[in-house]
Design a protein around this motif. Structure first.
Motif, PDB file in Angstrom:
ATOM      1  N   LYS A  10       0.831  -1.208   0.000  1.00 26.89           N
ATOM      2  CA  LYS A  10       0.000   0.000   0.000  1.00 26.89           C
ATOM      3  C   LYS A  10       0.862   1.252   0.000  1.00 26.89           C
ATOM      4  N   ALA A  11       1.941   1.230   0.784  1.00 24.13           N
ATOM      5  CA  ALA A  11       2.850   2.383   0.819  1.00 24.13           C
ATOM      6  C   ALA A  11       3.516   2.570  -0.544  1.00 24.13           C
ATOM      7  N   ASP A  12       3.959   1.458  -1.156  1.00 24.89           N
ATOM      8  CA  ASP A  12       4.581   1.538  -2.480  1.00 24.89           C
ATOM      9  C   ASP A  12       3.597   2.088  -3.507  1.00 24.89           C
ATOM     10  N   LEU A  13       2.345   1.678  -3.411  1.00 24.50           N
ATOM     11  CA  LEU A  13       1.329   2.154  -4.339  1.00 24.50           C
ATOM     12  C   LEU A  13       1.075   3.644  -4.155  1.00 24.50           C
ATOM     13  N   GLN A  14       1.006   4.085  -2.909  1.00 28.06           N
ATOM     14  CA  GLN A  14       0.805   5.512  -2.645  1.00 28.06           C
ATOM     15  C   GLN A  14       1.974   6.340  -3.173  1.00 28.06           C
ATOM     16  N   LEU A  15       3.191   5.851  -2.982  1.00 22.35           N
ATOM     17  CA  LEU A  15       4.368   6.565  -3.490  1.00 22.35           C
ATOM     18  C   LEU A  15       4.354   6.604  -5.017  1.00 22.35           C
ATOM     19  N   ALA A  16       3.950   5.502  -5.631  1.00 20.14           N
ATOM     20  CA  ALA A  16       3.870   5.465  -7.091  1.00 20.14           C
ATOM     21  C   ALA A  16       2.832   6.459  -7.591  1.00 20.14           C
ATOM     22  N   MET A  17       1.731   6.625  -6.852  1.00 22.44           N
ATOM     23  CA  MET A  17       0.706   7.596  -7.240  1.00 22.44           C
ATOM     24  C   MET A  17       1.248   9.023  -7.152  1.00 22.44           C
ATOM     25  N   VAL A  18       2.048   9.294  -6.133  1.00 25.27           N
ATOM     26  CA  VAL A  18       2.681  10.610  -6.003  1.00 25.27           C
ATOM     27  C   VAL A  18       3.619  10.836  -7.187  1.00 25.27           C
ATOM     28  N   ASP A  19       4.405   9.808  -7.503  1.00 18.88           N
ATOM     29  CA  ASP A  19       5.322   9.911  -8.645  1.00 18.88           C
ATOM     30  C   ASP A  19       4.552  10.161  -9.943  1.00 18.88           C
ATOM     31  N   LEU A  20       3.449   9.448 -10.126  1.00 23.16           N
ATOM     32  CA  LEU A  20       2.639   9.614 -11.329  1.00 23.16           C
ATOM     33  C   LEU A  20       2.084  11.031 -11.416  1.00 23.16           C
ATOM     34  N   ASP A  21       1.590  11.547 -10.299  1.00 25.62           N
ATOM     35  CA  ASP A  21       1.088  12.926 -10.277  1.00 25.62           C
ATOM     36  C   ASP A  21       2.180  13.907 -10.701  1.00 25.62           C
ATOM     37  N   GLU A  22       3.397  13.695 -10.195  1.00 28.16           N
ATOM     38  CA  GLU A  22       4.505  14.581 -10.548  1.00 28.16           C
ATOM     39  C   GLU A  22       4.819  14.487 -12.036  1.00 28.16           C
ATOM     40  N   LEU A  23       4.784  13.270 -12.575  1.00 26.89           N
ATOM     41  CA  LEU A  23       5.027  13.093 -14.005  1.00 26.89           C
ATOM     42  C   LEU A  23       3.966  13.818 -14.836  1.00 26.89           C
ATOM     43  N   LEU A  24       2.729  13.720 -14.395  1.00 28.25           N
ATOM     44  CA  LEU A  24       1.633  14.329 -15.147  1.00 28.25           C
ATOM     45  C   LEU A  24       1.619  15.858 -15.033  1.00 28.25           C
ATOM     46  N   MET A  25       2.137  16.378 -13.945  1.00 27.80           N
ATOM     47  CA  MET A  25       2.146  17.824 -13.736  1.00 27.80           C
ATOM     48  C   MET A  25       3.327  18.507 -14.426  1.00 27.80           C
ATOM     49  N   ALA A  26       4.286  17.737 -14.881  1.00 28.01           N
ATOM     50  CA  ALA A  26       5.462  18.314 -15.541  1.00 28.01           C
ATOM     51  C   ALA A  26       5.035  19.035 -16.818  1.00 28.01           C
ATOM     52  N   ASP A  27       5.749  20.097 -17.148  1.00 26.39           N
ATOM     53  CA  ASP A  27       5.451  20.862 -18.363  1.00 26.39           C
ATOM     54  C   ASP A  27       5.582  19.990 -19.608  1.00 26.39           C
ATOM     55  N   ASP A  28       6.600  19.148 -19.622  1.00 28.22           N
ATOM     56  CA  ASP A  28       6.843  18.270 -20.767  1.00 28.22           C
ATOM     57  C   ASP A  28       6.641  16.827 -20.294  1.00 28.22           C
ATOM     58  N   THR A  29       5.419  16.324 -20.362  1.00 28.26           N
ATOM     59  CA  THR A  29       5.078  15.004 -19.836  1.00 28.26           C
ATOM     60  C   THR A  29       5.759  13.903 -20.646  1.00 28.26           C
ATOM     61  N   ASP A  30       6.526  13.083 -19.943  1.00 31.64           N
ATOM     62  CA  ASP A  30       7.228  11.950 -20.555  1.00 31.64           C
ATOM     63  C   ASP A  30       6.292  10.742 -20.535  1.00 31.64           C
ATOM     64  N   MET A  31       5.657  10.482 -21.672  1.00 27.46           N
ATOM     65  CA  MET A  31       4.655   9.426 -21.743  1.00 27.46           C
ATOM     66  C   MET A  31       5.232   8.033 -21.491  1.00 27.46           C
ATOM     67  N   SER A  32       6.487   7.803 -21.856  1.00 28.56           N
ATOM     68  CA  SER A  32       7.074   6.492 -21.589  1.00 28.56           C
ATOM     69  C   SER A  32       7.266   6.301 -20.083  1.00 28.56           C
ATOM     70  N   ALA A  33       7.615   7.372 -19.368  1.00 29.94           N
ATOM     71  CA  ALA A  33       7.748   7.298 -17.907  1.00 29.94           C
ATOM     72  C   ALA A  33       6.371   7.103 -17.261  1.00 29.94           C
ATOM     73  N   VAL A  34       5.354   7.760 -17.819  1.00 32.48           N
ATOM     74  CA  VAL A  34       3.987   7.600 -17.312  1.00 32.48           C
ATOM     75  C   VAL A  34       3.544   6.146 -17.486  1.00 32.48           C
ATOM     76  N   GLU A  35       3.795   5.594 -18.674  1.00 27.15           N
ATOM     77  CA  GLU A  35       3.413   4.206 -18.934  1.00 27.15           C
ATOM     78  C   GLU A  35       4.143   3.247 -17.980  1.00 27.15           C
ATOM     79  N   GLU A  36       5.426   3.485 -17.786  1.00 22.18           N
ATOM     80  CA  GLU A  36       6.221   2.643 -16.884  1.00 22.18           C
ATOM     81  C   GLU A  36       5.667   2.706 -15.460  1.00 22.18           C
ATOM     82  N   LYS A  37       5.294   3.904 -15.022  1.00 23.59           N
ATOM     83  CA  LYS A  37       4.773   4.067 -13.658  1.00 23.59           C
ATOM     84  C   LYS A  37       3.429   3.363 -13.519  1.00 23.59           C
TER      85      LYS A  37
END
Length: 101
Positions: A10-37
């Motif tokens: 559950k903790a790993d999942l929550q951290l991954a969600m935070v990471d995903l949010d950061e990826l999505l909020m970036a000005d230049d969204t890296d779709m391969s990183a989003v897919e990996e996450k």
């Protein structure tokens, strides 16, 4: 133990969600990183589901036949209440009443 594993997952999942949010909020969204996450999150969820099922199977192996019957009854009751609650949440119960289903 199962409990420790679930807490860690559950903790790993929550951290991954935070990471995903950061990826999505970036000005230049890296779709391969989003897919990996997202794939990583799916793997964590699969591990959690499998762990829960394994725990249930392990627990059932020590039950008597009477206890197994009671467990099946409890599971069916839980499924009915879960489905009913989910239907209420989505409003589909009202739609079924309206259309006579």
């Amino acid at each position: 133990s199962h409990e420790r594993e679930m807490i860690r997952n559950k903790a790993d999942l929550q951290l991954a969600m935070v990471d995903l949010d950061e990826l999505l909020m970036a000005d230049d969204t890296d779709m391969s990183a989003v897919e990996e996450k997202i794939m990583s999150m799916a793997e964590i969820k699969a591990e959690m589901a499998f762990s829960g099922i394994k725990t249930m199977v392990d627990a059932k192996s020590v039950l008597t036949e009477e206890q197994k019957m009671k467990l099946k009854k409890l599971i069916k009751e839980h499924e009915k209440s879960y489905i009913g609650a989910k239907a209420k949440k989505t409003g589909s119960e009202d739609k079924h009443k309206m259309y006579g289903k």
